[in-house]
Design an enzyme around this catalytic site. Structure first.
Site, PDB file in Angstrom:
ATOM      1  N   ASP A  94       0.920  -0.974   0.327  1.00  0.00           N
ATOM      2  CA  ASP A  94      -0.108   0.006   0.050  1.00  0.00           C
ATOM      3  C   ASP A  94       1.014   1.217  -0.006  1.00  0.00           C
ATOM      4  O   ASP A  94       2.156   1.022   0.359  1.00  0.00           O
ATOM      5  CB  ASP A  94      -0.994   0.061   1.117  1.00  0.00           C
ATOM      6  CG  ASP A  94      -1.572   1.109   1.267  1.00  0.00           C
ATOM      7  OD1 ASP A  94      -2.330   1.695   0.454  1.00  0.00           O
ATOM      8  OD2 ASP A  94      -1.625   1.604   2.651  1.00  0.00           O
ATOM      9  N   VAL A  95       0.371   2.389  -0.437  1.00  0.00           N
ATOM     10  CA  VAL A  95       1.413   3.659  -0.413  1.00  0.00           C
ATOM     11  C   VAL A  95       0.857   4.678   0.589  1.00  0.00           C
ATOM     12  O   VAL A  95       1.897   4.805   1.552  1.00  0.00           O
ATOM     13  CB  VAL A  95       1.008   4.287  -1.715  1.00  0.00           C
ATOM     14  CG1 VAL A  95       2.034   5.624  -1.858  1.00  0.00           C
ATOM     15  CG2 VAL A  95       1.694   3.330  -2.816  1.00  0.00           C
ATOM     16  N   ASP A  96      -0.174   5.143   0.836  1.00  0.00           N
ATOM     17  CA  ASP A  96      -0.417   6.076   1.901  1.00  0.00           C
ATOM     18  C   ASP A  96      -0.395   5.469   3.359  1.00  0.00           C
ATOM     19  O   ASP A  96      -1.002   4.496   3.529  1.00  0.00           O
ATOM     20  CB  ASP A  96      -1.835   6.582   1.587  1.00  0.00           C
ATOM     21  CG  ASP A  96      -1.969   7.571   0.367  1.00  0.00           C
ATOM     22  OD1 ASP A  96      -1.171   8.146   0.161  1.00  0.00           O
ATOM     23  OD2 ASP A  96      -3.113   7.221  -0.334  1.00  0.00           O
TER      24      ASP A  96
END
Length: 225
Positions: A20-22
């Site tokens: 995932d990024v955020d």
């Protein structure tokens, strides 16, 4: 019940790791940063909190937040130039180590492709390995909505991306790493889920993840064993 040592073994033998990024690869929530930049921070962060807690269908929450922010192409470009996202400590080293081992690394985000591709370029991850939502703009650069056909625009979208990756590349063992409910829901089809609480702790994920970490050093250490 899979033991902790079995999970570590599965992680170390993964042929693909999806992040995932955020609040996982980067310290911020991209949509909240965009909201702050566009002057509607408070209303949007409350919506993000509800969406991450699983209280609102993802696509509904995304549409509601974007209707408030209405970011133009220029605002997105200025955000990246003036307030680029900060990488989470240890993530650069971890991804670099995985790549050295021949592991495919993917970024799967409910955030925006323009921001996620910026992050991917800092980590030597090809744009083809990025799955994220696309903002749409009119010819004059004003906000025109988002691409609702992207799998990442809907609830369960991250799982759909992982299923697609398994079918396309015949990966035997995919690991998903992330901070939120939408990441945990992607396992299965992911073979292992690792909850990450180094930037923000989501209680639901901490309570239910079979492997929960707050520092990427732990994963680097597992690879070095």
């Amino acid at each position: 019940m899979v033991s902790h040592s079995e999970l570590r073994t599965l992680f170390c033998s993964a042929d693909a790791v999806c992040f995932d990024v955020d609040s996982t690869v980067i310290r911020e929530e991209g949509i909240d940063e965009l909201a702050k930049f566009c002057g509607v921070e408070d209303a949007v962060s409350e919506m993000t909190r509800r969406a991450m807690g699983g209280a609102v269908p993802f696509q509904v929450a995304l549409a509601e937040r974007l209707a408030l922010i209405r970011p133009s192409r220029e605002q997105v470009q200025r955000l990246l130039a003036e307030h680029p996202p900060h990488l989470t400590p240890g993530v650069r080293e971890l991804i670099s180590r995985l790549q050295e081992r021949g592991v495919q690394v993917f970024l799967i985000s409910g955030g925006f492709r323009s921001i996620v591709e910026h992050v991917a370029s800092k980590l030597n991850i090809p744009a083809a390995n990025v799955f994220a939502n696309r903002l749409k703009f009119y010819f004059n650069g004003e906000y025109a909505g988002f691409d609702e056909t992207q799998p990442t625009a809907e609830s369960g979208g991250k799982g759909k991306v992982i299923k697609f990756l398994k079918e396309k590349f015949h990966f035997k063992n995919i690991v998903m790493v992330g901070d939120g409910a939408t990441d945990m829901e992607a396992c299965p089809p992911a073979d292992v889920f690792i909850g990450f609480g180094g930037n923000v702790i989501r209680q639901q994920v901490k309570d239910n993840a079979k492997w929960y970490i707050t520092d990427f050093v732990e994963l680097l250490g597992a690879l070095e064993e």
